[in-house]
Design a protein around this motif. Structure first.
Motif, PDB file in Angstrom:
ATOM      1  N   ASN A 150      -4.831  -8.321 -17.532  1.00 11.49           N
ATOM      2  CA  ASN A 150      -3.984  -7.213 -17.967  1.00 11.49           C
ATOM      3  C   ASN A 150      -2.849  -7.028 -16.969  1.00 11.49           C
ATOM      4  N   PHE A 151      -1.632  -6.877 -17.468  1.00 10.71           N
ATOM      5  CA  PHE A 151      -0.485  -6.713 -16.583  1.00 10.71           C
ATOM      6  C   PHE A 151      -0.664  -5.504 -15.653  1.00 10.71           C
ATOM      7  N   SER A 152      -1.243  -4.434 -16.185  1.00 10.19           N
ATOM      8  CA  SER A 152      -1.392  -3.209 -15.392  1.00 10.19           C
ATOM      9  C   SER A 152      -2.362  -3.384 -14.231  1.00 10.19           C
ATOM     10  N   ASP A 153      -3.237  -4.398 -14.293  1.00 12.81           N
ATOM     11  CA  ASP A 153      -4.213  -4.626 -13.225  1.00 12.81           C
ATOM     12  C   ASP A 153      -3.687  -5.529 -12.116  1.00 12.81           C
ATOM     13  N   ILE A 154      -2.529  -6.134 -12.330  1.00 11.05           N
ATOM     14  CA  ILE A 154      -1.980  -7.058 -11.328  1.00 11.05           C
ATOM     15  C   ILE A 154      -1.213  -6.268 -10.271  1.00 11.05           C
ATOM     16  N   LEU A 155      -1.582  -6.463  -8.999  1.00 10.53           N
ATOM     17  CA  LEU A 155      -0.883  -5.818  -7.886  1.00 10.53           C
ATOM     18  C   LEU A 155       0.352  -6.629  -7.489  1.00 10.53           C
ATOM     19  N   PHE A 156       0.118  -7.884  -7.156  1.00 16.07           N
ATOM     20  CA  PHE A 156       1.219  -8.781  -6.792  1.00 16.07           C
ATOM     21  C   PHE A 156       0.760 -10.217  -6.926  1.00 16.07           C
ATOM     22  N   ASP A 170      -9.023  -4.827  -8.480  1.00 12.29           N
ATOM     23  CA  ASP A 170     -10.436  -4.866  -8.087  1.00 12.29           C
ATOM     24  C   ASP A 170     -10.644  -5.575  -6.753  1.00 12.29           C
ATOM     25  N   ASN A 171      -9.518  -5.742  -5.989  1.00 11.49           N
ATOM     26  CA  ASN A 171      -9.559  -6.378  -4.660  1.00 11.49           C
ATOM     27  C   ASN A 171      -9.994  -7.846  -4.724  1.00 11.49           C
ATOM     28  N   LYS A 172      -9.679  -8.499  -5.838  1.00 11.40           N
ATOM     29  CA  LYS A 172      -9.948  -9.921  -5.982  1.00 11.40           C
ATOM     30  C   LYS A 172      -8.642 -10.651  -6.280  1.00 11.40           C
ATOM     31  N   PHE A 173      -8.692 -11.962  -6.264  1.00  7.81           N
ATOM     32  CA  PHE A 173      -7.527 -12.738  -6.670  1.00  7.81           C
ATOM     33  C   PHE A 173      -7.978 -13.917  -7.518  1.00  7.81           C
ATOM     34  N   LEU A 215       4.748  -1.797   0.534  1.00  6.78           N
ATOM     35  CA  LEU A 215       3.312  -1.628   0.725  1.00  6.78           C
ATOM     36  C   LEU A 215       2.651  -1.507  -0.643  1.00  6.78           C
ATOM     37  N   ILE A 216       1.736  -2.423  -0.928  1.00 10.22           N
ATOM     38  CA  ILE A 216       0.933  -2.398  -2.154  1.00 10.22           C
ATOM     39  C   ILE A 216      -0.513  -2.527  -1.739  1.00 10.22           C
ATOM     40  N   SER A 217      -1.340  -1.565  -2.143  1.00 12.30           N
ATOM     41  CA  SER A 217      -2.714  -1.490  -1.667  1.00 12.30           C
ATOM     42  C   SER A 217      -2.654  -1.419  -0.138  1.00 12.30           C
TER      43      SER A 217
END
Length: 237
Positions: A150-156, A170-173, A215-217
Motif C-alpha cells: 500500500n502506498f500509504s504504508d511506504i515510508l521511503f 511496520d519497521n520492515k523493508f 526526518l522520517i520515522s
C-alpha cells in the motif's frame, strides 16, 4: 498521446515542437500563442496533454486551466518558479522552468504517460460490470512471490544499484529488483518525491525538514542539491 502547446513565446513553441517530434508516443495536434484562442478548441476536441505557459498577457495559464470544461493532463512551462506549488495544487503533471532541457521534458512526458494509463483502462472497461480498483497499491517481486504494498504504508525507498529497499511503517523493508527511476515515475502522483539520487520519500510521513535532511520515522535522509529546489517548491518551502 495527443498534445497541444500553448505559449506566447515563439522560440519556446519552436523548442517544444522539436522536443515533441523526438518522442514517438506524442502527436502534436496544434499550437496556440495565447490561451484565449485555445479554450474552445480544448473543450471541443480530445486532447490528452497540454504544454501550458503560465505567464501570458490578458489570460494566464492558470486562468485558462480554471476555465476549460475538459481537463487534459497539463505540464506547465514557464520562466518563473513562483507558481510551482499552485501548479501542483491544480493537478499538474509537472512544472518545467525555462530554458527547458530535453531530459527534463522527457521525464515529464513519462510521468504523464504513467498517469494516463489508468484513464485508458477505465475508458475501455466503462461498459463492463467489473468494479474498478482504487490505485492505492502496487505489487513488487520479492524472492519468490509478488508482494502487495500500500502506498500509504511506504515510508521511503532507498536505491542500491539494481535493487531498491522499500521501508514500511511496520519497521520492515522489502528488497526488490526494480529501478529507482521507474518507481519515481510511478509514485510521483501518489505524494512521493525524489530528494536524492538514492532516495524517494513519502511526503506525508515527513516529521521535520532541516537544510539538507528530512526526518522520517527515526531515519535522517539526505537531500541532494540537484533535487532540493524542486522538492522545496513542491512542499511550499
Amino acid at each position: 498521446m495527443r498534445c497541444v502547446i500553448i505559449d506566447d513565446e515563439p522560440l519556446a513553441v519552436d523548442l517544444l515542437k522539436d522536443f515533441v517530434s523526438k518522442v514517438e508516443s506524442l502527436e502534436l495536434i496544434t499550437t496556440f500563442n495565447n490561451a484565449i484562442d485555445a479554450v474552445s478548441f480544448i473543450n471541443q476536441n480530445n486532447i490528452d496533454l497540454i504544454f501550458l505557459d503560465i505567464q501570458m498577457p490578458h489570460f494566464s495559464g492558470i486562468e485558462f486551466l480554471n476555465t476549460i470544461e475538459k481537463k487534459p493532463l497539463v505540464i506547465f512551462t514557464t520562466a518563473y518558479s513562483d507558481y510551482a506549488v499552485e501548479g501542483f495544487n491544480l493537478g499538474a503533471v509537472d512544472y518545467l522552468v525555462k530554458p527547458i532541457p530535453f531530459h527534463r521534458f522527457l521525464k515529464s512526458v513519462v510521468r504523464a504517460q504513467q498517469i494516463s494509463i489508468p484513464t485508458t483502462v477505465q475508458a475501455i472497461s466503462e461498459n463492463t460490470t467489473v468494479p474498478e480498483l482504487e490505485q492505492d497499491f502496487m505489487f513488487v517481486r520479492a524472492e519468490y512471490e509478488n508482494v502487495k504494498m500500500n502506498f500509504s504504508d511506504i515510508l521511503f525507498i532507498e536505491g542500491l544499484k539494481d535493487y531498491v529497499k522499500i521501508y514500511t511503517t511496520d519497521n520492515k523493508f522489502t528488497l526488490t529488483l526494480i529501478s529507482l527511476i521507474k518507481l519515481e515515475n510511478l509514485l510521483f502522483s501518489k505524494g512521493f518525491s525524489r530528494i536524492h539520487r538514492s532516495y524517494i520519500i513519502n511526503i506525508k510521513h515527513v516529521k521535520s525538514i532541516q537544510k539538507n535532511k528530512v526526518l522520517i520515522s527515526d531515519k535522517r535522509i539526505p537531500i541532494s542539491e540537484s533535487y532540493k529546489n524542486a522538492f522545496f517548491e513542491r512542499i511550499n518551502l
